[in-house]
Write a protein that holds these residues in place. Structure first.
Motif, short mmCIF file in Angstrom:
data_model
loop_
_atom_site.label_atom_id
_atom_site.label_comp_id
_atom_site.label_asym_id
_atom_site.label_seq_id
_atom_site.Cartn_x
_atom_site.Cartn_y
_atom_site.Cartn_z
N ARG A 151 1.13 4.76 2.46
CA ARG A 151 0.79 4.30 1.11
C ARG A 151 1.77 4.89 0.10
O ARG A 151 2.16 4.24 -0.87
N TYR A 163 -0.40 6.01 -3.96
CA TYR A 163 0.34 4.81 -4.35
C TYR A 163 0.62 4.82 -5.85
O TYR A 163 1.75 4.61 -6.30
N LEU A 168 4.30 5.33 -7.91
CA LEU A 168 4.73 4.43 -8.99
C LEU A 168 5.02 5.22 -10.26
O LEU A 168 6.06 5.03 -10.91
N GLY A 180 4.40 2.96 -2.40
CA GLY A 180 4.61 3.25 -3.81
C GLY A 180 6.08 3.41 -4.16
O GLY A 180 6.51 3.01 -5.25
N GLN A 215 -0.03 4.44 -14.78
CA GLN A 215 -0.27 4.75 -13.37
C GLN A 215 -0.72 6.19 -13.18
O GLN A 215 -1.58 6.48 -12.35
N VAL A 246 -2.74 -2.18 -5.95
CA VAL A 246 -3.41 -1.12 -6.69
C VAL A 246 -4.92 -1.25 -6.54
O VAL A 246 -5.64 -0.26 -6.40
#
Length: 502
Positions: A100, A49, A53, A104, A395, A21
């Protein structure tokens, strides 16, 4: 080793996925130079990413309950490793962004199962020790991310911030298959694919609209259509969740003021604390000339303070009202951000340190308390859902924070540069180049002092907005978060299917 093998396997994966992250932050200028990435592309390298999540965390947890948590964790680690390899080999910004996103996906499968794996592997005092170690490792990942990213970028190449994941992933998979017992949820449960898809479309469309609004204009047709898609996806998510037998998020929980305000706090927390850091890192390296390592070390006071406060405060503040810990912590984060809004054309990195320290203290208070407050605000049977929801909102807050603050940065920069360029369109283009790490390309036609002044103005505007978000969210928590009520007898008699996840 056999006893603590599951803890080691889970902590390896957790450290790696949370490290990614923040590890990219100090590598952004090198990525921009190597791949020719624009500001919006750099934003998506970070945001995609966190979005993956946020969008998939709840769905991955439900899928793991059905298919097996160890299997889901190992598969997610494998996907994460392959995506990391592809990120390191990426030859274009589009490919890097796509990989990316795949990172995730793997990270969501890992993150959704970590606590439930520990809950099924350990009992009693061992479980408390395991969860304490897991929490410390999570904090260490955030602390070491910018520094490790700077070391790898400076000593080798920015691609090594992804290649380093390969041996860690291989070790984590080997240890998982060897030492982690398989576990599933009791009873039958279906995966809410429709809810997962609707939430993913909502989160992605909303972030895309904010990222592109600065270039397209908030009143443009493209922005309007994208925001309409986000609104329709959110409405679809509400309809699906109200009808689902096993919803990702029981929307009735949001009627509880305490639960709703904890989710608001989680959203504001990651946005206010971390959303401006990518642009600060670009300023440190492209305007002040700091190396990636030194750029990472400048941010270290925030991470180090948060780690120390979280470790020490866990004992000293045990039993303290959650509204004071979380609300006070958010106010400190907001105050730390406001303290950073003092940049001028000739400012150095040292003026940021007091603000980083204050914000770091706030992060150390809020981070460990959020999950506990979420769990305390819902019946025990909803513990797993509440734990997943608070991580999802964190997130999502980070992704939206990066997008919104990027718009503020470039807007303030464009206002500062328009007097030199003489044209609003040219100033906007120069602002995007400057914020994306392209200061060297502008120095031939724009005075260096003007570039410093413009970037300082942009960062000042962004941290002021971040500070307001933190302070207002903290005040909301202080007012609306109330002590958890005793669970009614009928609630206690129902099966707590998600206790391990909580």
């Amino acid at each position: 080793m056999r006893k603590w093998g599951p803890l080691t396997a889970v902590c390896l994966g957790t450290f790696m996925l949370l490290l990614d992250v923040t590890i990219v932050i100090v590598a952004l200028p090198d990525m921009a130079g190597s791949l020719g990435a624009s500001l919006s592309e750099l934003q998506w390298v970070i945001d995609i990413y966190a979005l993956a999540l946020a969008a998939l965390l709840l769905g991955a947890g439900a899928a793991a309950d059905v298919t097996g948590r160890r299997r889901m964790y190992a598969a997610g680690t494998a996907v994460f490793a392959l995506a990391s390899l592809a990120c390191g080999l990426a030859s274009s910004p589009a490919l890097l962004i796509a990989m990316r996103g795949l990172q995730g996906v793997g990270g969501a499968a890992m993150f959704a199962t970590t606590l439930s794996l520990l809950g099924s592997a350990y009992q009693g005092r061992d479980r408390s020790v395991a969860l304490g170690v897991w929490g410390a490792v999570s904090g260490a990942a955030a602390a070491i991310g910018p520094v490790l990213g700077g070391v790898l970028t400076e000593a080798l190449d920015w691609r090594w911030i992804f290649f380093v994941n390969l041996p860690i992933s291989a070790l984590a998979i080997w240890m998982t298959l060897r030492s982690v017992p398989e576990s599933r949820a009791e009873g039958t449960r279906r995966i809410d694919w429709a809810g997962t898809a609707a939430f993913a479309v909502f989160a992605g469309a909303l972030t895309f609209a904010v990222v592109r609004a600065d270039a397209e204009g908030w009143a443009s047709a493209a922005t309007g259509v994208t925001l309409a898609v986000a609104a329709l996806a959110l409405a679809a998510f509400v309809v699906v969740e109200r009808r689902a037998a096993h919803p990702l998020l029981d929307l009735r929980l949001l009627r509880r003021p305490s639960f709703a305000v904890v989710m608001l706090g989680a959203l504001a927390f990651n946005a206010a604390a971390f959303g401006v850091l990518p642009y600060t890192s670009i300023w440190l390296q492209t305007l002040l000339g700091l190396s990636p390592v030194r750029g990472g070390l400048v941010v270290l006071p925030l991470a180090a303070a948060s780690f120390v406060v979280a470790a020490v405060g866990g004992r000293l503040l045990h039993g303290a009202p959650a509204r004071l810990v979380i609300g006070g912590g958010l106010v400190l984060i907001g105050g730390g951000a406001l303290a950073q809004g003092v940049l001028e054309a000739d400012s150095g990195w040292g003026v940021l340190v007091p603000g980083f320290l204050v914000a770091g203290i706030g992060v150390g208070l809020v981070s460990p308390a959020l999950a506990g407050a979420a769990l305390a605000s819902v019946p025990q049977r909803n513990a797993g859902m509440a734990g997943g929801a608070v991580n999802t909102f964190r997130q999502l807050g980070y992704a939206l924070g990066v997008a919104v603050f990027g718009t503020v940065v470039t807007s303030r920069m464009a206002d500062s540069l328009q007097g030199v360029t003489g044209d609003a369109g040219t100033a906007q283009e120069a602002a995007h180049t400057l914020a994306g790490g392209g200061a060297a390309a502008l120095r031939g036609r724009i005075p260096d002092e003007t570039l410093h002044e413009a970037f300082a103005s942009g960062l000042d505007g962004a941290v002021l907005v971040a500070g307001a978000v933190g302070v207002l969210a903290g005040l909301a928590v202080l007012v609306f978060l109330r002590p958890a009520r005793p669970v009614a007898a009928e609630e206690k008699s129902r099966p707590a299917t998600a206790t391990a996840a909580g």
